[in-house]
Design a protein around this motif. Structure first.
Motif, PDB file in Angstrom:
ATOM      1  N   ALA A  90      38.438  27.644  54.997  1.00  0.00           N
ATOM      2  CA  ALA A  90      38.153  27.793  53.561  1.00  0.00           C
ATOM      3  C   ALA A  90      36.773  28.406  53.335  1.00  0.00           C
ATOM      4  N   HIS A  91      36.720  29.317  52.377  1.00  0.00           N
ATOM      5  CA  HIS A  91      35.479  30.046  52.097  1.00  0.00           C
ATOM      6  C   HIS A  91      35.587  30.712  50.738  1.00  0.00           C
ATOM      7  N   THR A  92      34.478  31.204  50.255  1.00  0.00           N
ATOM      8  CA  THR A  92      34.526  32.159  49.154  1.00  0.00           C
ATOM      9  C   THR A  92      34.170  33.506  49.764  1.00  0.00           C
ATOM     10  N   ASP A  93      34.730  34.579  49.224  1.00  0.00           N
ATOM     11  CA  ASP A  93      34.332  35.905  49.696  1.00  0.00           C
ATOM     12  C   ASP A  93      32.954  36.192  49.103  1.00  0.00           C
ATOM     13  N   SER A  94      32.136  36.945  49.843  1.00  0.00           N
ATOM     14  CA  SER A  94      30.751  37.087  49.387  1.00  0.00           C
ATOM     15  C   SER A  94      30.527  38.272  48.443  1.00  0.00           C
ATOM     16  N   TYR A 129      37.363  29.608  45.939  1.00  0.00           N
ATOM     17  CA  TYR A 129      37.316  28.990  47.267  1.00  0.00           C
ATOM     18  C   TYR A 129      38.757  29.001  47.791  1.00  0.00           C
ATOM     19  N   HIS A 130      38.963  29.578  48.959  1.00  0.00           N
ATOM     20  CA  HIS A 130      40.339  29.737  49.435  1.00  0.00           C
ATOM     21  C   HIS A 130      40.419  29.612  50.953  1.00  0.00           C
ATOM     22  N   ARG A 131      41.624  29.408  51.447  1.00  0.00           N
ATOM     23  CA  ARG A 131      41.855  29.294  52.886  1.00  0.00           C
ATOM     24  C   ARG A 131      43.251  29.847  53.182  1.00  0.00           C
ATOM     25  N   TYR A 142      41.078  43.801  51.294  1.00  0.00           N
ATOM     26  CA  TYR A 142      40.260  45.007  51.038  1.00  0.00           C
ATOM     27  C   TYR A 142      39.097  44.529  50.164  1.00  0.00           C
ATOM     28  N   PHE A 143      37.924  44.465  50.787  1.00  0.00           N
ATOM     29  CA  PHE A 143      36.744  43.886  50.115  1.00  0.00           C
ATOM     30  C   PHE A 143      35.901  44.977  49.465  1.00  0.00           C
ATOM     31  N   LEU A 144      35.527  44.751  48.229  1.00  0.00           N
ATOM     32  CA  LEU A 144      34.634  45.667  47.516  1.00  0.00           C
ATOM     33  C   LEU A 144      33.353  44.918  47.199  1.00  0.00           C
TER      34      LEU A 144
END
Ligand SMILES: O=C(O)CCC(=O)C(=O)O
Ligand SMILES: [Fe+2]
Length: 409
Positions: free
Chosen positions: A256-260, A316-318, A332-334
């Protein structure tokens, strides 16, 4: 058949030979996975139904605003990326991950490398290991990167590069449109949006990373009788080469994390596995995102929470693993350009106060590292002390006024 304790640990990316495991070894067994219930986020799930935004809907901006404020995530439809292209991308990723380990290891991520084959960066912060394989790519440097896996640059290489480039072109155009939709959703007028773009070049300078995830375990020696379902990859029932995680209740596909960054567009195969955290009442819970054919998932990241002065929340997701079916996802991170200071947009702050100090993405990553080191994001998330809190401005502190709208290259 080696026992888990005799499995080889790969020094580069912490992989065990998952294919040989009959049970989940302690190194891969996570605590607290079942601390919160998991609820279905499908259409009939009432207030836990994951919001859906149709980009063709004239009221899409309102739907984006609601979802971004309340969930930090939504399913995106009407985005224009052809379903047939998504299917080809997924097939290409499955083919790449099905290559022999020795081929993939030629592209192994070394230490802090941003790109390469291996688990995502957050893996470095945890003592337990995730039950998945990954590959981070710069979409503007696909061909040289993928030559590491396919040095002969043959048919498979050309095909995979071709499909990924086609996909990237579509996704970049979509990301630009989505950024504009977010700004509309924030309530900015046309001239304000033009002003933000002229001043900060937000859309033009966005940086991009692709991360591929493969949540599948090769357990070739599992007795045929225990293989209970048809494998999606090889479509065989009993001679399947790609069977299951031996104990998905103890293993975790992605911690689990948040994308930064700003936001991520996620393509997932038709197998649910992404969980979004929602606070109670009635109770803190994980909501399982349904696999909706053709839909993409949009996740808001921490720097977007900062940019929007806390109005749009990072989620917050996993990702969990599945006993029966492999799952592929592509994130696909922006995010902002590396040298851009990101602070709350003055158009959003208005007459109020900025809630966060301005900082660059690399600076934020350092803060995040500290937050992880101070006890792990998962515990801290529900109890306070996340990286976002570490960069928030105390309302009694006057210094914050210098930080608003400070995104610049
Ligand atoms: O596989 C998923 O659904 C989640 C992937 C993810 O969160 C990530 O790559 O950051
Ligand atoms: Fe993520």
């Amino acid at each position: 058949m080696p026992t888990p304790s005799k499995l080889n640990k790969d020094p580069h990316n912490h992989y065990f030979d998952l294919g040989a495991a009959r049970q989940v070894p302690e190194t891969h067994a996570w605590e607290g996975l079942h601390e919160h219930p998991v609820v279905d986020g499908g259409v009939g799930a009432g207030e836990d139904a994951v919001p859906v935004v149709d980009m063709q809907d004239p009221h899409a901006a309102e739907a984006v605003a609601r979802a971004s404020e309340q969930w930090g995530a939504f399913l995106l439809q009407g985005h224009g990326v052809p379903r047939e292209l998504l299917a080809r991308v997924e097939a290409g990723i499955a083919g790449m991950f099905a290559l022999p380990k020795t081929d993939k290891m030629r592209a192994a991520r070394q230490g802090g490398d941003p790109y390469g084959y291996g688990l995502p960066h957050i893996a470095l912060y945890f003592s337990k290991t995730m039950w998945s394989e990954g590959y981070s790519l710069s979409p503007t440097n696909l061909r040289p990167e993928l030559r590491k896996i396919w040095p002969d640059a043959g048919h498979d290489y050309s095909q995979f590069c071709g499909v990924m480039e086609e996909f990237h072109k579509e996704m970049r155009a979509l990301a630009d449109k989505l950024m504009e939709l977010f700004l509309v959703a924030l309530g900015l007028t046309g001239p304000q949006i033009a002003g933000v773009e002229a001043e900060h070049k937000l859309t033009e300078t966005m940086s991009e990373t692709i991360h591929l995830n493969w949540y599948v375990v090769q357990m070739a020696t599992l007795p045929a009788a225990t293989r209970v379902s048809t494998c999606l990859t090889c479509t065989l029932l009993h001679a399947c080469r790609y069977p299951k995680c031996p104990d998905p209740k103890r293993a975790l596909g992605m911690k689990a994390h948040t994308d930064s960054g700003f936001f991520a567009l996620l393509m997932q195969s038709q197998v649910p596995g992404l969980h979004l955290f929602r606070h109670g009442p009635p109770a803190d819970r994980w909501v399982e995102v349904p696999a909706v054919p053709g839909a993409l998932v949009v996740n808001i990241g921490d720097l977007f929470q900062i940019l929007t002065n806390g109005r749009f929340r990072s989620v917050y997701h996993r990702a969990v693993v599945n006993r029966d079916r492999e799952r592929i996802s592509l994130a696909y991170f922006l995010g902002p350009a590396a040298n851009a200071k990101v602070g709350p947009l003055k158009e959003v702050v208005g007459g109020g106060r900025p809630a966060y100090r301005a900082l660059t993405w690399p600076e934020y990553i350092i803060v995040r590292k500290e937050a992880f080191a101070n006890g792990g994001a998962d515990l801290e998330f529900t109890k306070g002390g996340t990286a976002l809190e570490m960069v928030s401005i105390n309302p009694d502190d006057d210094d914050g006024m210098d930080d608003q709208g400070d995104i610049s290259s």
